[in-house]
Design a protein around this motif. Structure first.
Motif, PDB file in Angstrom:
ATOM      1  N   PHE A 137     -47.767  17.033 -12.958  1.00  0.00           N
ATOM      2  CA  PHE A 137     -46.609  16.474 -13.670  1.00  0.00           C
ATOM      3  C   PHE A 137     -47.030  15.623 -14.853  1.00  0.00           C
ATOM      4  O   PHE A 137     -46.466  15.715 -15.948  1.00  0.00           O
ATOM      5  CB  PHE A 137     -45.788  15.636 -12.686  1.00  0.00           C
ATOM      6  CG  PHE A 137     -44.460  15.206 -13.217  1.00  0.00           C
ATOM      7  CD1 PHE A 137     -43.380  16.075 -13.206  1.00  0.00           C
ATOM      8  CD2 PHE A 137     -44.272  13.927 -13.717  1.00  0.00           C
ATOM      9  CE1 PHE A 137     -42.151  15.682 -13.686  1.00  0.00           C
ATOM     10  CE2 PHE A 137     -43.041  13.522 -14.202  1.00  0.00           C
ATOM     11  CZ  PHE A 137     -41.981  14.406 -14.179  1.00  0.00           C
ATOM     12  N   ILE A 165     -48.754  21.142 -24.495  1.00  0.00           N
ATOM     13  CA  ILE A 165     -47.677  21.359 -25.468  1.00  0.00           C
ATOM     14  C   ILE A 165     -47.509  20.239 -26.489  1.00  0.00           C
ATOM     15  O   ILE A 165     -47.061  20.494 -27.598  1.00  0.00           O
ATOM     16  CB  ILE A 165     -46.327  21.583 -24.741  1.00  0.00           C
ATOM     17  CG1 ILE A 165     -46.028  20.425 -23.790  1.00  0.00           C
ATOM     18  CG2 ILE A 165     -46.336  22.898 -23.975  1.00  0.00           C
ATOM     19  CD1 ILE A 165     -44.646  20.505 -23.156  1.00  0.00           C
ATOM     20  N   ALA A 166     -47.861  19.003 -26.105  1.00  0.00           N
ATOM     21  CA  ALA A 166     -47.574  17.885 -27.010  1.00  0.00           C
ATOM     22  C   ALA A 166     -48.590  17.834 -28.146  1.00  0.00           C
ATOM     23  O   ALA A 166     -49.764  18.162 -27.952  1.00  0.00           O
ATOM     24  CB  ALA A 166     -47.589  16.563 -26.245  1.00  0.00           C
ATOM     25  N   THR A 167     -48.113  17.433 -29.308  1.00  0.00           N
ATOM     26  CA  THR A 167     -49.012  17.258 -30.447  1.00  0.00           C
ATOM     27  C   THR A 167     -49.969  16.103 -30.177  1.00  0.00           C
ATOM     28  O   THR A 167     -49.539  15.041 -29.744  1.00  0.00           O
ATOM     29  CB  THR A 167     -48.202  16.953 -31.711  1.00  0.00           C
ATOM     30  OG1 THR A 167     -47.330  18.047 -31.950  1.00  0.00           O
ATOM     31  CG2 THR A 167     -49.119  16.754 -32.914  1.00  0.00           C
ATOM     32  N   ARG A 198     -44.848  15.374 -40.868  1.00  0.00           N
ATOM     33  CA  ARG A 198     -45.320  16.750 -41.103  1.00  0.00           C
ATOM     34  C   ARG A 198     -45.902  16.837 -42.503  1.00  0.00           C
ATOM     35  O   ARG A 198     -45.606  16.015 -43.361  1.00  0.00           O
ATOM     36  CB  ARG A 198     -44.168  17.748 -40.973  1.00  0.00           C
ATOM     37  CG  ARG A 198     -43.404  17.650 -39.667  1.00  0.00           C
ATOM     38  CD  ARG A 198     -44.164  18.330 -38.553  1.00  0.00           C
ATOM     39  NE  ARG A 198     -43.458  18.188 -37.279  1.00  0.00           N
ATOM     40  CZ  ARG A 198     -44.019  18.420 -36.110  1.00  0.00           C
ATOM     41  NH1 ARG A 198     -45.284  18.810 -36.031  1.00  0.00           N
ATOM     42  NH2 ARG A 198     -43.350  18.270 -34.988  1.00  0.00           N
ATOM     43  N   LEU A 235     -42.284  13.403 -35.559  1.00  0.00           N
ATOM     44  CA  LEU A 235     -43.637  13.265 -36.100  1.00  0.00           C
ATOM     45  C   LEU A 235     -43.673  13.543 -37.604  1.00  0.00           C
ATOM     46  O   LEU A 235     -42.915  14.387 -38.099  1.00  0.00           O
ATOM     47  CB  LEU A 235     -44.577  14.257 -35.400  1.00  0.00           C
ATOM     48  CG  LEU A 235     -45.060  13.882 -34.002  1.00  0.00           C
ATOM     49  CD1 LEU A 235     -45.898  15.028 -33.437  1.00  0.00           C
ATOM     50  CD2 LEU A 235     -45.888  12.610 -34.043  1.00  0.00           C
ATOM     51  N   LEU A 273     -40.592  14.336 -24.750  1.00  0.00           N
ATOM     52  CA  LEU A 273     -41.484  15.245 -25.476  1.00  0.00           C
ATOM     53  C   LEU A 273     -40.752  15.901 -26.643  1.00  0.00           C
ATOM     54  O   LEU A 273     -41.302  16.056 -27.736  1.00  0.00           O
ATOM     55  CB  LEU A 273     -42.018  16.318 -24.512  1.00  0.00           C
ATOM     56  CG  LEU A 273     -43.042  15.823 -23.489  1.00  0.00           C
ATOM     57  CD1 LEU A 273     -43.317  16.897 -22.443  1.00  0.00           C
ATOM     58  CD2 LEU A 273     -44.343  15.429 -24.176  1.00  0.00           C
ATOM     59  N   ARG A 333     -58.066   1.059 -38.813  1.00  0.00           N
ATOM     60  CA  ARG A 333     -57.447   2.376 -38.630  1.00  0.00           C
ATOM     61  C   ARG A 333     -56.257   2.519 -39.567  1.00  0.00           C
ATOM     62  O   ARG A 333     -55.628   1.533 -39.948  1.00  0.00           O
ATOM     63  CB  ARG A 333     -56.958   2.574 -37.198  1.00  0.00           C
ATOM     64  CG  ARG A 333     -58.047   2.807 -36.182  1.00  0.00           C
ATOM     65  CD  ARG A 333     -57.447   3.245 -34.863  1.00  0.00           C
ATOM     66  NE  ARG A 333     -56.742   4.504 -34.962  1.00  0.00           N
ATOM     67  CZ  ARG A 333     -57.321   5.694 -34.838  1.00  0.00           C
ATOM     68  NH1 ARG A 333     -58.609   5.784 -34.595  1.00  0.00           N
ATOM     69  NH2 ARG A 333     -56.624   6.806 -34.943  1.00  0.00           N
ATOM     70  N   PHE A 347     -49.436  17.894 -17.709  1.00  0.00           N
ATOM     71  CA  PHE A 347     -49.090  19.157 -18.365  1.00  0.00           C
ATOM     72  C   PHE A 347     -48.786  18.999 -19.853  1.00  0.00           C
ATOM     73  O   PHE A 347     -48.956  19.963 -20.620  1.00  0.00           O
ATOM     74  CB  PHE A 347     -47.933  19.865 -17.636  1.00  0.00           C
ATOM     75  CG  PHE A 347     -46.559  19.443 -18.063  1.00  0.00           C
ATOM     76  CD1 PHE A 347     -45.891  18.436 -17.403  1.00  0.00           C
ATOM     77  CD2 PHE A 347     -45.936  20.058 -19.148  1.00  0.00           C
ATOM     78  CE1 PHE A 347     -44.629  18.035 -17.807  1.00  0.00           C
ATOM     79  CE2 PHE A 347     -44.675  19.665 -19.563  1.00  0.00           C
ATOM     80  CZ  PHE A 347     -44.024  18.639 -18.882  1.00  0.00           C
ATOM     81  N   PRO A 348     -48.376  17.798 -20.332  1.00  0.00           N
ATOM     82  CA  PRO A 348     -48.157  17.687 -21.782  1.00  0.00           C
ATOM     83  C   PRO A 348     -49.393  17.994 -22.632  1.00  0.00           C
ATOM     84  O   PRO A 348     -49.247  18.241 -23.832  1.00  0.00           O
ATOM     85  CB  PRO A 348     -47.710  16.230 -21.953  1.00  0.00           C
ATOM     86  CG  PRO A 348     -47.044  15.885 -20.670  1.00  0.00           C
ATOM     87  CD  PRO A 348     -47.876  16.590 -19.632  1.00  0.00           C
ATOM     88  N   CYS A 405     -58.976  11.999 -30.773  1.00  0.00           N
ATOM     89  CA  CYS A 405     -58.153  11.344 -31.788  1.00  0.00           C
ATOM     90  C   CYS A 405     -58.951  10.336 -32.607  1.00  0.00           C
ATOM     91  O   CYS A 405     -58.543   9.952 -33.689  1.00  0.00           O
ATOM     92  CB  CYS A 405     -56.965  10.653 -31.128  1.00  0.00           C
ATOM     93  SG  CYS A 405     -55.726  11.802 -30.534  1.00  0.00           S
ATOM     94  N   GLU A 460     -41.839  15.174 -30.566  1.00  0.00           N
ATOM     95  CA  GLU A 460     -42.309  16.207 -31.496  1.00  0.00           C
ATOM     96  C   GLU A 460     -41.462  16.246 -32.768  1.00  0.00           C
ATOM     97  O   GLU A 460     -41.967  16.492 -33.852  1.00  0.00           O
ATOM     98  CB  GLU A 460     -42.274  17.582 -30.813  1.00  0.00           C
ATOM     99  CG  GLU A 460     -43.286  17.755 -29.698  1.00  0.00           C
ATOM    100  CD  GLU A 460     -44.724  17.726 -30.192  1.00  0.00           C
ATOM    101  OE1 GLU A 460     -45.028  18.352 -31.214  1.00  0.00           O
ATOM    102  OE2 GLU A 460     -45.549  17.055 -29.545  1.00  0.00           O
ATOM    103  N   LEU A 477     -38.576  13.147 -19.092  1.00  0.00           N
ATOM    104  CA  LEU A 477     -39.875  13.447 -19.722  1.00  0.00           C
ATOM    105  C   LEU A 477     -39.717  14.549 -20.769  1.00  0.00           C
ATOM    106  O   LEU A 477     -40.273  14.454 -21.873  1.00  0.00           O
ATOM    107  CB  LEU A 477     -40.888  13.879 -18.649  1.00  0.00           C
ATOM    108  CG  LEU A 477     -42.253  14.328 -19.163  1.00  0.00           C
ATOM    109  CD1 LEU A 477     -42.976  13.176 -19.866  1.00  0.00           C
ATOM    110  CD2 LEU A 477     -43.128  14.848 -18.012  1.00  0.00           C
TER     111      LEU A 477
END
Lengths: 230, 100
Positions: free
Chosen positions: B89, B96-98, A101, A99, A92, A171, B92-93, B29, A96, A88
């Protein structure tokens, strides 16, 4: 002898790891991050598979003492949680890093329809240049693709340059692709979208010079009223 | 039946919490409010719901009946801890996650 067919299949399976539509032969930093994540997830899945197979093997043969503290709490719970947490965290981290920018990247448009793609970029004279099933991008620099759809949900995917992104009617989604060097890269629709889905392929042409000077056959000036369907 | 209900109380609370945070993420979103446009306020809302949900999990664990011992005790407790762990678990993102 039972393992022989699998052994003979191995070269064929390994051959699938390369080629123009393989995400495991990346040609850009975004795709390289995704390929790395794929290998990390494979390693995590392999470790857990070995654990499960070991438990399965222990179930055969004569009964033997097995400590619950080791096999249920230690291996079954905490070891699995540790592996899944690592995977996981890797997801993450990679998510990130790939993505789009706000860094002044070149922007192009990809519009999906049943069954093809219309791509638009800004030409040398500042006018919009449109091409069907051929996306022009600069090599060696990030490109943000604004993905839209005409009719149903499609998915934009250039495996050697980036991950998939859905094209959804109504979209505008944004994804980033980067090609390390000039060349032609294969792309496809990655979401089943009807009978013509299988032939909904396209190419990405990465140019050393940007914007490129295109022959008249390669592109036409954008006309908003033009019928895009063949 | 009561024992089964007590066992799935924790995972059920996780399901409700996950659906709630997922829905908030989708609303943000969709551009109705903009998850990052309000100075990160939308992320705070999602995190607040998540933390409140963790508090609900702890309250559930404390409220579980002791029963007569044995499975009457450890089965609901196990379900409660599974729910708490799953909520911590899987959500929690949001910290922190975008978003989007």
């Amino acid at each position: 002898m039972r393992g022989l067919p699998s052994l003979l299949m191995l070269p064929l399976m390994l051959a699938a790891c390369d080629g123009p539509l393989s995400a495991l032969s990346p040609r850009g930093p975004v795709a390289a991050e995704i390929a790395w994540l794929w290998w990390a997830m494979l390693a995590g899945a392999a470790v857990l598979t070995v654990l499960v197979l070991a438990l399965l093997a222990m179930g055969f043969g004569a009964p033997r003492p097995a400590r619950a503290r080791v096999w249920i709490h230690g291996m079954g719970l905490w070891f699995s949680v540790a592996v899944l947490t690592a995977v996981l965290a890797a997801g993450l981290w990679v998510g990130e890093r790939i993505l789009p920018r706000d860094d002044g990247a070149v922007t192009v448009h990809a519009h999906a329809w049943q069954w093809g793609w219309t791509f638009t970029h800004t030409g040398p004279d500042g006018a919009e240049v449109r091409s069907d099933n051929l996306l022009h991008i600069p090599a060696g620099q990030p490109v943000d693709v604004l993905v839209t759809a005409e009719d149903v949900i499609h998915s934009f995917w250039v495996p050697q340059l980036a991950g998939k992104l859905d094209a959804i009617p109504g979209r505008t989604n944004r994804t980033r692709i980067v090609a390390d060097s000039p060349g032609t890269y294969a792309g496809l629709c990655a979401e089943f979208c009807g009978l013509g889905h299988a032939r909904m392929r396209f190419n990405v042409e990465a140019h050393a010079e940007w914007p490129p000077l295109l022959a008249a056959d390669d592109a036409d000036t954008a006309d908003p009223d033009r019928e895009v369907r063949p | 039946m009561r024992l089964l209900a007590l066992f799935i109380a924790g995972p059920a609370l996780w399901a409700v919490l996950f659906a709630a945070v997922y829905a908030l993420h989708g609303i943000g979103c969709a551009g109705l409010t903009g998850p990052e446009s309000l100075g990160g306020l939308w992320r705070l809302v999602m995190a607040g719901v998540w933390i409140a949900g963790l508090g609900a999990h702890v309250a559930l664990l404390r409220a579980l009946p002791a029963g007569r011992g044995g499975a009457d005790r450890w089965l609901p407790l196990t379900g409660g801890w599974i729910g708490l762990g799953a909520s911590a678990f899987t959500l929690f993102p949001v910290l922190i996650a975008t978003s989007c």
